[in-house]
Design an enzyme around this catalytic site. Structure first.
Site, PDB file in Angstrom:
ATOM      1  CB  SER A   1      -0.470   0.048   1.368  1.00 43.70           C
ATOM      2  OG  SER A   1      -1.621   1.122   1.298  1.00 43.70           O
TER       3      SER A   1
ATOM      4  CB  ILE B   1       4.551   5.265   1.585  1.00 48.68           C
ATOM      5  CG1 ILE B   1       4.456   7.013   1.484  1.00 48.68           C
ATOM      6  CG2 ILE B   1       6.435   5.976   1.546  1.00 48.68           C
ATOM      7  CD1 ILE B   1       4.515   7.269   2.780  1.00 48.68           C
TER       8      ILE B   1
ATOM      9  CG  ASP C   1       2.756  -9.213  12.503  1.00 53.53           C
ATOM     10  OD1 ASP C   1       3.409  -8.330  12.514  1.00 53.53           O
ATOM     11  OD2 ASP C   1       1.877  -9.191  12.651  1.00 53.53           O
TER      12      ASP C   1
ATOM     13  CE1 TYR D   1       2.921   6.728  12.480  1.00 49.75           C
ATOM     14  CE2 TYR D   1       3.227   8.900  12.601  1.00 49.75           C
ATOM     15  CZ  TYR D   1       3.191   7.891  11.741  1.00 49.75           C
ATOM     16  OH  TYR D   1       3.162   7.920  10.882  1.00 49.75           O
TER      17      TYR D   1
ATOM     18  CB  THR E   1      -0.890   7.013   2.369  1.00 45.25           C
ATOM     19  OG1 THR E   1      -1.134   6.548   3.361  1.00 45.25           O
ATOM     20  CG2 THR E   1       0.389   7.103   1.468  1.00 45.25           C
TER      21      THR E   1
HETATM   22  P1  NAP Z   1      -0.256   2.630   4.046  1.00 40.58           P
HETATM   23  O1  NAP Z   1      -0.542   2.955   3.158  1.00 40.58           O
HETATM   24  O2  NAP Z   1      -1.197   2.441   5.681  1.00 40.58           O
HETATM   25  O3  NAP Z   1       0.840   1.501   4.201  1.00 40.58           O
HETATM   26  C1  NAP Z   1       1.150   0.597   5.286  1.00 40.58           C
HETATM   27  C2  NAP Z   1       1.580  -0.459   4.736  1.00 40.58           C
HETATM   28  O4  NAP Z   1       1.904  -1.600   6.125  1.00 40.58           O
HETATM   29  C3  NAP Z   1       0.101  -1.227   4.700  1.00 40.58           C
HETATM   30  O5  NAP Z   1      -0.049  -2.173   3.852  1.00 40.58           O
HETATM   31  C4  NAP Z   1      -0.056  -2.148   6.390  1.00 40.58           C
HETATM   32  O6  NAP Z   1      -0.891  -3.358   6.416  1.00 40.58           O
HETATM   33  C5  NAP Z   1       0.626  -2.463   6.445  1.00 40.58           C
HETATM   34  N1  NAP Z   1       1.518  -2.720   7.743  1.00 40.58           N
HETATM   35  C6  NAP Z   1       0.788  -2.300   9.255  1.00 40.58           C
HETATM   36  N2  NAP Z   1       1.262  -3.442  10.235  1.00 40.58           N
HETATM   37  C7  NAP Z   1       1.728  -4.299  10.010  1.00 40.58           C
HETATM   38  C8  NAP Z   1       2.685  -5.773   9.949  1.00 40.58           C
HETATM   39  N3  NAP Z   1       2.818  -5.454  11.503  1.00 40.58           N
HETATM   40  N4  NAP Z   1       3.471  -6.258   9.396  1.00 40.58           N
HETATM   41  C9  NAP Z   1       3.401  -5.662   8.294  1.00 40.58           C
HETATM   42  N5  NAP Z   1       2.710  -4.997   7.611  1.00 40.58           N
HETATM   43  C10 NAP Z   1       2.147  -4.037   8.087  1.00 40.58           C
HETATM   44  O7  NAP Z   1       0.219   3.953   4.878  1.00 40.58           O
HETATM   45  P2  NAP Z   1       1.752   5.015   4.271  1.00 40.58           P
HETATM   46  O8  NAP Z   1       1.144   5.954   4.192  1.00 40.58           O
HETATM   47  O9  NAP Z   1       1.779   4.048   3.784  1.00 40.58           O
HETATM   48  O10 NAP Z   1       2.915   4.694   5.512  1.00 40.58           O
HETATM   49  C11 NAP Z   1       4.206   3.559   4.844  1.00 40.58           C
HETATM   50  C12 NAP Z   1       4.946   4.420   6.287  1.00 40.58           C
HETATM   51  O11 NAP Z   1       5.315   6.007   6.165  1.00 40.58           O
HETATM   52  C13 NAP Z   1       4.537   4.419   7.698  1.00 40.58           C
HETATM   53  O12 NAP Z   1       5.761   3.625   8.614  1.00 40.58           O
HETATM   54  C14 NAP Z   1       4.364   5.731   7.667  1.00 40.58           C
HETATM   55  O13 NAP Z   1       4.255   5.431   9.426  1.00 40.58           O
HETATM   56  C15 NAP Z   1       4.756   6.326   7.450  1.00 40.58           C
HETATM   57  N6  NAP Z   1       5.093   7.669   7.567  1.00 40.58           N
HETATM   58  C16 NAP Z   1       3.334   8.226   6.502  1.00 40.58           C
HETATM   59  C17 NAP Z   1       3.056   9.412   6.197  1.00 40.58           C
HETATM   60  C18 NAP Z   1       1.594   9.723   5.864  1.00 40.58           C
HETATM   61  O14 NAP Z   1       1.506  10.893   5.927  1.00 40.58           O
HETATM   62  N7  NAP Z   1       1.013   8.763   5.132  1.00 40.58           N
HETATM   63  C19 NAP Z   1       3.570  10.540   7.147  1.00 40.58           C
HETATM   64  C20 NAP Z   1       5.213  10.290   7.778  1.00 40.58           C
HETATM   65  C21 NAP Z   1       4.918   8.399   7.681  1.00 40.58           C
HETATM   66  P3  NAP Z   1      -2.915  -3.676   6.099  1.00 40.58           P
HETATM   67  O15 NAP Z   1      -2.673  -2.180   4.945  1.00 40.58           O
HETATM   68  O16 NAP Z   1      -2.848  -4.370   5.565  1.00 40.58           O
HETATM   69  O17 NAP Z   1      -2.351  -3.161   7.594  1.00 40.58           O
END
Ligand code: NAP
Length: 255
Positions: free
Chosen positions: A20, A22, A67, A161, A196
């Site tokens: 998903s 990023i 996981d 967080y 996202t």
């Molecule tokens: P996202 O679309 O929700 O993607 C996160 C992915 O991690 C999802 O596929 C999720 O699976 C998976 N995941 C969750 N728990 C897990 C586990 N225990 N084991 C393996 N995979 C797991 O979020 P994103 O925005 O792309 O976030 C990616 C990273 O960027 C994260 O570390 C987030 O904190 C960081 N970040 C995001 C933002 C933002 O604004 N979006 C800003 C700063 C930092 P499920 O969907 O099945 O739960």
């Protein structure tokens, strides 16, 4: 000294959270730049969709459900990636979760789950990757932290967080010096607000336009904006960069 190169020449990579947002964008960019990518995410996620997208673009990837809080599962995932794609050279730890509650009301379980996935999950992933890279003669790791490691997000009740992300930055510095003698570089990338599924959560979605207005570059990030910075830090172009945190936030934290 050789001139720097940006491509990955078939190097084996792992990306956690690749199903998903990023993580998916990073898997795509690495594959398009020549890496063979092991896509790790929960079994319930859309990693199959990421693998199909990589293949449709002419790249190489495999789905590896795991996981990031499960040490044995991570070890097996890295073994599988090395069996299918070769010695691991590149690691990106993007799996993460987010939610909110005022600190005075936050149940311990809610605190602990975010620490388990967003901090311990990054450590366990980096540890599994680092062991493989130390064995294999070197590599590069990028942990996805957040600008929430640097600022407290106005209006978002997410002490767990923010604390986890600050710790991820410091974890990167610690691993960087420990593994430098083994030829393993470790850095973090700290995204700003990025479109996202994570930012579609109810407590955040309505604020996204306001965040864009509070950002010097005048918008929030798309996942590809983050992926480019990750590819740079993994590449030979960043061969003298380790232990750093690269903010990719359109300038948000300078205001
Ligand atoms: P996202 O679309 O929700 O993607 C996160 C992915 O991690 C999802 O596929 C999720 O699976 C998976 N995941 C969750 N728990 C897990 C586990 N225990 N084991 C393996 N995979 C797991 O979020 P994103 O925005 O792309 O976030 C990616 C990273 O960027 C994260 O570390 C987030 O904190 C960081 N970040 C995001 C933002 C933002 O604004 N979006 C800003 C700063 C930092 P499920 O969907 O099945 O739960």
């Amino acid at each position: 000294m050789e001139r720097v190169r940006f491509g990955f020449d078939g190097a084996a990579a792992v990306v956690t959270g690749a199903g998903s947002g990023i993580g998916r964008a990073i898997a795509m960019v690495l594959a398009e730049s020549g890496a063979a990518v092991g896509c790790v995410d929960l079994p319930s996620s859309s990693i199959a969709g990421t693998v199909s997208a990589v293949e449709e673009a002419g790249g190489r990837a495999i789905a590896v459900p795991a996981d990031v809080t499960d040490e044995a599962g991570l070890r097996a995932a890295i073994e599988r990636i090395e069996q299918h794609l070769g010695a691991l050279r590149l690691g990106v730890n993007a799996a993460g979760i987010a939610n909110a509650a005022p600190a005075e009301d936050m149940p311990r379980e809610q605190w602990q789950r975010v620490i388990d996935v967003d901090l311990t999950g990054v450590f366990l992933s980096a540890q599994a990757e680092g062991r493989a890279m130390i064995r294999g003669g070197g590599g590069a790791i990028v942990n996805i932290a957040s600008m929430s490691a640097t600022i407290a997000n106005r209006g978002l009740h997410q002490a767990h967080y923010n604390a986890a992300k600050a710790a991820v930055v410091q974890l990167g510095r610690s691993l960087a010096w420990e593994w430098a003698p083994h030829g393993v570089r470790v850095n973090s990338v700290s995204p700003g607000y990025t479109y996202t599924p994570m930012t579609e959560r109810p407590e955040q979605i309505d604020a996204m336009n306001g965040y864009a207005a509070d950002t010097p570059l005048g918008r929030n990030a798309q996942p590809d904006d983050i992926a480019g910075a990750v590819a740079f830090l993994l590449s030979d172009a960043a061969r003298f960069v380790t232990g750093t945190d690269l903010l990719v936030d359109g300038g948000h934290v300078i205001w």
